[in-house]
Each structure stands twice: as C-alpha cells, then as structure tokens.
Design a protein around this motif. Structure first.
Motif, PDB file in Angstrom:
ATOM      1  N   ARG A 122     -30.304  -8.972  -6.593  1.00  0.00           N
ATOM      2  CA  ARG A 122     -31.584  -8.271  -6.445  1.00  0.00           C
ATOM      3  C   ARG A 122     -32.494  -8.491  -7.638  1.00  0.00           C
ATOM      4  O   ARG A 122     -33.714  -8.642  -7.479  1.00  0.00           O
ATOM      5  CB  ARG A 122     -31.306  -6.781  -6.244  1.00  0.00           C
ATOM      6  CG  ARG A 122     -32.519  -5.883  -6.200  1.00  0.00           C
ATOM      7  CD  ARG A 122     -32.104  -4.471  -5.807  1.00  0.00           C
ATOM      8  NE  ARG A 122     -33.151  -3.489  -6.033  1.00  0.00           N
ATOM      9  CZ  ARG A 122     -33.041  -2.209  -5.723  1.00  0.00           C
ATOM     10  NH1 ARG A 122     -31.933  -1.760  -5.139  1.00  0.00           N
ATOM     11  NH2 ARG A 122     -34.034  -1.366  -5.960  1.00  0.00           N
ATOM     12  N   VAL A 123     -31.937  -8.543  -8.851  1.00  0.00           N
ATOM     13  CA  VAL A 123     -32.771  -8.619 -10.059  1.00  0.00           C
ATOM     14  C   VAL A 123     -32.839 -10.023 -10.650  1.00  0.00           C
ATOM     15  O   VAL A 123     -33.538 -10.248 -11.642  1.00  0.00           O
ATOM     16  CB  VAL A 123     -32.285  -7.629 -11.141  1.00  0.00           C
ATOM     17  CG1 VAL A 123     -32.271  -6.209 -10.597  1.00  0.00           C
ATOM     18  CG2 VAL A 123     -30.903  -8.003 -11.673  1.00  0.00           C
ATOM     19  N   ARG A 134     -34.159  -1.997 -17.000  1.00  0.00           N
ATOM     20  CA  ARG A 134     -34.871  -1.064 -16.121  1.00  0.00           C
ATOM     21  C   ARG A 134     -34.663  -1.433 -14.656  1.00  0.00           C
ATOM     22  O   ARG A 134     -34.525  -0.551 -13.790  1.00  0.00           O
ATOM     23  CB  ARG A 134     -36.365  -1.062 -16.453  1.00  0.00           C
ATOM     24  CG  ARG A 134     -36.707  -0.613 -17.855  1.00  0.00           C
ATOM     25  CD  ARG A 134     -36.540   0.877 -18.031  1.00  0.00           C
ATOM     26  NE  ARG A 134     -36.935   1.316 -19.366  1.00  0.00           N
ATOM     27  CZ  ARG A 134     -36.889   2.559 -19.778  1.00  0.00           C
ATOM     28  NH1 ARG A 134     -36.470   3.513 -18.968  1.00  0.00           N
ATOM     29  NH2 ARG A 134     -37.255   2.892 -21.009  1.00  0.00           N
ATOM     30  N   SER A 135     -34.635  -2.722 -14.361  1.00  0.00           N
ATOM     31  CA  SER A 135     -34.424  -3.159 -12.975  1.00  0.00           C
ATOM     32  C   SER A 135     -33.027  -2.792 -12.499  1.00  0.00           C
ATOM     33  O   SER A 135     -32.835  -2.374 -11.346  1.00  0.00           O
ATOM     34  CB  SER A 135     -34.638  -4.678 -12.865  1.00  0.00           C
ATOM     35  OG  SER A 135     -35.965  -5.036 -13.184  1.00  0.00           O
ATOM     36  N   SER A 161     -32.994   0.887 -11.827  1.00  0.00           N
ATOM     37  CA  SER A 161     -33.730   1.201 -10.603  1.00  0.00           C
ATOM     38  C   SER A 161     -32.847   1.000  -9.380  1.00  0.00           C
ATOM     39  O   SER A 161     -32.843   1.832  -8.450  1.00  0.00           O
ATOM     40  CB  SER A 161     -34.974   0.313 -10.505  1.00  0.00           C
ATOM     41  OG  SER A 161     -35.667   0.545  -9.290  1.00  0.00           O
ATOM     42  N   GLU A 177     -36.896  -5.154 -19.583  1.00  0.00           N
ATOM     43  CA  GLU A 177     -37.261  -5.120 -18.167  1.00  0.00           C
ATOM     44  C   GLU A 177     -36.041  -5.281 -17.269  1.00  0.00           C
ATOM     45  O   GLU A 177     -35.940  -4.644 -16.214  1.00  0.00           O
ATOM     46  CB  GLU A 177     -38.277  -6.228 -17.878  1.00  0.00           C
ATOM     47  CG  GLU A 177     -38.799  -6.229 -16.448  1.00  0.00           C
ATOM     48  CD  GLU A 177     -39.860  -7.286 -16.221  1.00  0.00           C
ATOM     49  OE1 GLU A 177     -40.184  -7.541 -15.045  1.00  0.00           O
ATOM     50  OE2 GLU A 177     -40.362  -7.842 -17.210  1.00  0.00           O
ATOM     51  N   ALA A 178     -35.094  -6.115 -17.688  1.00  0.00           N
ATOM     52  CA  ALA A 178     -33.885  -6.315 -16.882  1.00  0.00           C
ATOM     53  C   ALA A 178     -33.053  -5.031 -16.814  1.00  0.00           C
ATOM     54  O   ALA A 178     -32.529  -4.677 -15.759  1.00  0.00           O
ATOM     55  CB  ALA A 178     -33.057  -7.456 -17.461  1.00  0.00           C
TER      56      ALA A 178
END
Length: 337
Positions: free
Chosen positions: A208-209, A188-189, A192, A185-186
């Motif tokens: 931001r993440v 992908r963030s 993004s 998930e990190a």
C-alpha cells in the motif's frame, strides 16, 4: 453489530479478547498459546470477532507525535433529546479523543486535545460549542495522567494473563523520540494503514505504501520500542461481562493528591486516572462486572483512602470514541445504519 452477538460469546471468545487487549497485533499462534486453545480454533473465533465488529484493533500515534498539546475534560449538557446528535458531532471532530454518553449531572463527557497549547482552546471550542443541541459546557484541564490501562479485561482471569508494565503508563507519550521530527512521511503512511486495521499484515501495508515488507516491519518495531504508538483493542465492556463502567471525579486534600493517586492506580478495575486542575480532583475511570462490585470498590476501597473527601460519578452508558478511534458498534446499538 447485532447486540445478540454479545450474549453468545463463549469463555474462549472472552479469553481471546483479553489476549488481544494485551497486544492487538499478536499473532494468532501467540494468542492461542496465551489462552491455551488450538491455533485453528483461535484463528476462526478471533477473525469472527473482528468481522462481527465485537472487537476493533487500531494502532495510533502517541499524543506527542503531533507536537505540544494540552488535554481538556469536557462535560456537556444538551437540550432534551439532542445528546446522541451532539455526541455524534464530537465523534466526527479530529481534535476529540474520547466521547461517551453518561448518566448523572451531564449528558456527554469528552476529551479534547488542543495542539500547540491551551492558547488555541478558545478558537476550537467556539466551533464545538456551536454544535446544535449543546446547552451547557464545562471544561477542565487535565494536568497529569497517572494511569492508562489497555488490558482491563485481565481482571476477569486473575493472574492467568501476564502484565506488560510498559503499556500501563500514562506518560509514555512524553518521550523525546515521539516528537514530530522523528516521524517521516513513510512512518505516517504506515500508521495511517494501521489505524484503519491494526492487524493488517506488514506485507499488505508495504504494498500500500510502496516499501518492502522488512522496511515496514523495522519502522513499526522502532516506533513501538520507543513507545511512540498505542495499540488499541476496542470492545464494548458488556462483551466481557463488565456492566458498570463509571467516571468518578474524586475530591482529594491537596497534600494527599499524589498518595491517593498511587493507591488508586494499584487497582485493576481502574482503567484511567488523571489529575484535574479544578477542585483538587482526580478523574478516575472504573470498570467493574456489576453495580455490586462498583459499590464494594467505593465503600471498601475508595472511601477509606486517607485524603479523599468525596466524589461525584457518571455511569458510562455507551462510549463512541476512544483514542481518536470511533467504536464500530455504537451506531448499530443505537439503531443507526
């Protein structure tokens, strides 16, 4: 973006753009070293190019990062006056990777990525073919990609800019390390954030993440080293004086397909090269300074390749999307807000 901006680009501006094509996330100091100009000047001019929308840098996952896929070349005829609306609808579709307006037998050419294999294709095209204005739709499976050139602008300056051979490969996304399970998930963030702004600092992304700066940098470096991301530097070809952007469908004798592909891939003007399922054909995207240079390439190079039996061509008038990323200039060039 005001079209007049393109007419005011200096030679230094163009060199900065070509350097960013080599690595869109290169530091301004590295860009300055490449172009041979003071860092302060390069920072000022480079940031202005980005702010004006002349250049957009985006980092996107390699195709295999989202699992198995098939790629289709889509050629579309529209009802009179509907080509821009159809192209805009394709831009908004997340499965469409590339969209361009063209001359010739078709009005719009696009690339459609079908996740999970070709069996899902009928469901996806049902939605796309129902777009208002679509009159005729032809699709062809892209069997193999031979070349993707991210830094086509370097042909303007001969050997001045070094070539990163690893970037000019069409099959990098096939590496096992790019499978979906290798991204958490990190990751992908981070991607993004970099899709929105490919030159965003690691510190801002970390804020931001919710990670620290070193973790974000380490994760990005890992994905980049495994060639699991593509760094795209998008710019209208006219900004670099390239006025002849053309898609050629080259018909080749079956026994000579590989040899012709290898020969065509050698040319700096060839930005993209792939084998199509239909008609023993190669899809060849060529970018040249003018129609004169395009004519020279066709008559003195392509026409003399053993195995080539013919071709059809469509000149690209305006591309709206590349690498899943919308270009920042197409709406203003067509008078849209």
């Amino acid at each position: 973006m005001n079209p007049a901006i393109l007419e005011r680009l200096s030679d230094l501006d163009k060199r900065i753009v070509v350097a960013l094509q080599g690595d869109g996330r290169a530091s301004w100091r590295a860009v300055a070293d490449t172009v041979g100009a003071p860092v302060t000047t390069v920072v000022r001019r480079g940031q202005q190019l980005l702010a004006d929308g002349v250049v957009r840098v985006a980092v996107v996952p390699a195709l295999a990062a989202d699992g198995r896929y098939d790629s289709f070349l889509v050629r579309i005829n529209t009802k009179p006056g509907e080509h821009i609306a159809v192209a805009a609808a394709l831009v908004d579709n997340p499965d469409v990777r590339f969209v361009t307006l063209v001359t010739g037998s078709y009005d719009v050419i696009a690339e459609l990525i079908v996740r999970g294999g070709a069996t899902r294709y009928p469901r996806i095209i049902g939605e796309l073919q129902s777009i208002q204005g679509v009159e005729r739709w032809r699709s062809d499976l892209i069997l193999h990609v031979y070349k993707v050139s991210f830094d086509w602008g370097r042909q303007l300056y001969g050997g001045h800019f070094e070539v990163d051979a690893d970037r000019e490969v069409g099959t990098a996304a096939e590496l096992e390390d790019c499978a979906p399970e290798h991204f958490d998930e990190a990751d992908r963030s981070i991607l993004s954030a970099l899709r929105d702004d490919g030159r965003e600092t690691f510190q801002n992304i970390a804020d931001r993440v919710g990670l620290n700066e070193s973790s974000v940098r380490r994760r990005y470096d890992r994905m980049r080293a495994a060639r699991c991301v593509d760094v795209l530097t998008l710019i209208p070809s006219a900004a670099l004086g390239m006025e002849a952007e053309t898609l050629l469908t080259v018909t080749v004798h079956p026994s000579r397909l590989e040899e012709v592909a290898r020969e065509l891939a050698r040319y700096p003007a060839v930005r993209y090269l792939a084998a199509l399922l239909d008609e023993n054909a190669l899809l060849c995207e060529v970018i040249a300074p003018s129609a004169t240079e395009l004519h020279t390439f066709i008559t003195e190079s392509l026409a003399h390749l053993d195995g080539v039996s013919g071709w059809t061509a469509s000149m690209e008038l305006l591309y709206l999307k590349r690498g899943f990323v919308e270009t920042p200039w197409w709406r203003s060039q067509l008078g849209y807000s």
